[in-house]
Design a protein around this motif. Sequence first.
Motif, PDB file in Angstrom:
ATOM      1  N   VAL A  23      -1.904   7.599   6.358  1.00  0.00           N
ATOM      2  CA  VAL A  23      -3.110   6.775   6.428  1.00  0.00           C
ATOM      3  C   VAL A  23      -2.683   5.354   6.778  1.00  0.00           C
ATOM      4  N   CYS A  24      -3.135   4.866   7.933  1.00  0.00           N
ATOM      5  CA  CYS A  24      -2.802   3.509   8.394  1.00  0.00           C
ATOM      6  C   CYS A  24      -1.298   3.240   8.344  1.00  0.00           C
ATOM      7  N   GLY A  25      -0.508   4.215   8.742  1.00  0.00           N
ATOM      8  CA  GLY A  25       0.939   4.020   8.782  1.00  0.00           C
ATOM      9  C   GLY A  25       1.639   4.274   7.454  1.00  0.00           C
ATOM     10  N   HIS A  26       0.897   4.573   6.380  1.00  0.00           N
ATOM     11  CA  HIS A  26       1.524   4.947   5.109  1.00  0.00           C
ATOM     12  C   HIS A  26       1.762   6.454   5.123  1.00  0.00           C
ATOM     13  N   ALA A  27       3.020   6.863   5.228  1.00  0.00           N
ATOM     14  CA  ALA A  27       3.343   8.283   5.123  1.00  0.00           C
ATOM     15  C   ALA A  27       3.125   8.690   3.671  1.00  0.00           C
TER      16      ALA A  27
END
Length: 287
Positions: A111-115
């Motif tokens: 989500v938004c670059g948060h793995a």
Amino acid sequence: MPEAALHVGSGKVRELYALDEERLLLVASDRVSTFDVVLPTDIPDKGRVLTGLAGFWFARTQEICPNHLLALRSDGRSTECRRLEMLPIECVVRGFLAGSGWKDYTATGAVCGHALPAGLAEAAELPEPIFTPATKAETGHDENIDREQAAELVGAERLAEVERVSIALYRHAADHARQRGIIIADTKFEFGLDDEGRLVLGDEALTPDSSRFWPADEYETGGSPPSFDKQFVRDYCETLGWGKTAPGPELPDAVVTGTRARYVEAFERLTGIVFDDYLTDPEVVLR
Ligand code: Q0Z
């Protein structure tokens, strides 16, 4: 309608007026939206509940970040605030996997670059709250963006600051709410800069319109938990076979009364203040 104030903006359920060069008046109506459509039936006192709750949080998070609140008016639905230069991003914090966060996770695992860990269920609590900025869409839905796109809009340093402050605000409110039986699954902040370039929290914050509130005692993963405030409205709308496009349906009295009671219950649980005491003197939430 406020006296001698210029109307400068309309949201779906709020109005914005200019009081003078430095001050705005944010007025929360009793309108309610569901599935992104504003319904023709008002929920009495909804705007007062949201205004009082936002004021409560502003008073209690000043040490985390200064905010735009100057005064609450005696009508209980109007906030006098400092005029800011608003940042062009929505600062979303997610503690649980819902809405567009869940959609993005199922599609990409992030989500938004948060793995994120594999195998999370819908509505699962995240290991740590994550900052998931979005663009402000004039029409339609805000679009999630990664930190690189957000940095292009506000600068890398400012982005780091709003991320740190947003997560601190969310943790404070979510911990408080959890002790009172309400899960704040996610929330959206809007920040601005004052005339000296300092970061200031603006708009309305930590209300059920800017956040997902879930009743803690009904929480379970593997689906979309009920909304603390709007569940009766949604359930009623689902019985109609309504296409979820404007115009929305009128609500029956029982749905209005039940929904009003849920808003008041959220206010009283979170603030510890009797709602009638707020109506007598709105600034009771600031003390
Ligand atoms: C908030 C919005 C609403 C329509 C502008 N303190 C501030 N300084 C400058 N601008 C704003 C604020 Cl809060 C600001 N919005 C959102 C609210 C109706 C749009 F009630 N737009």
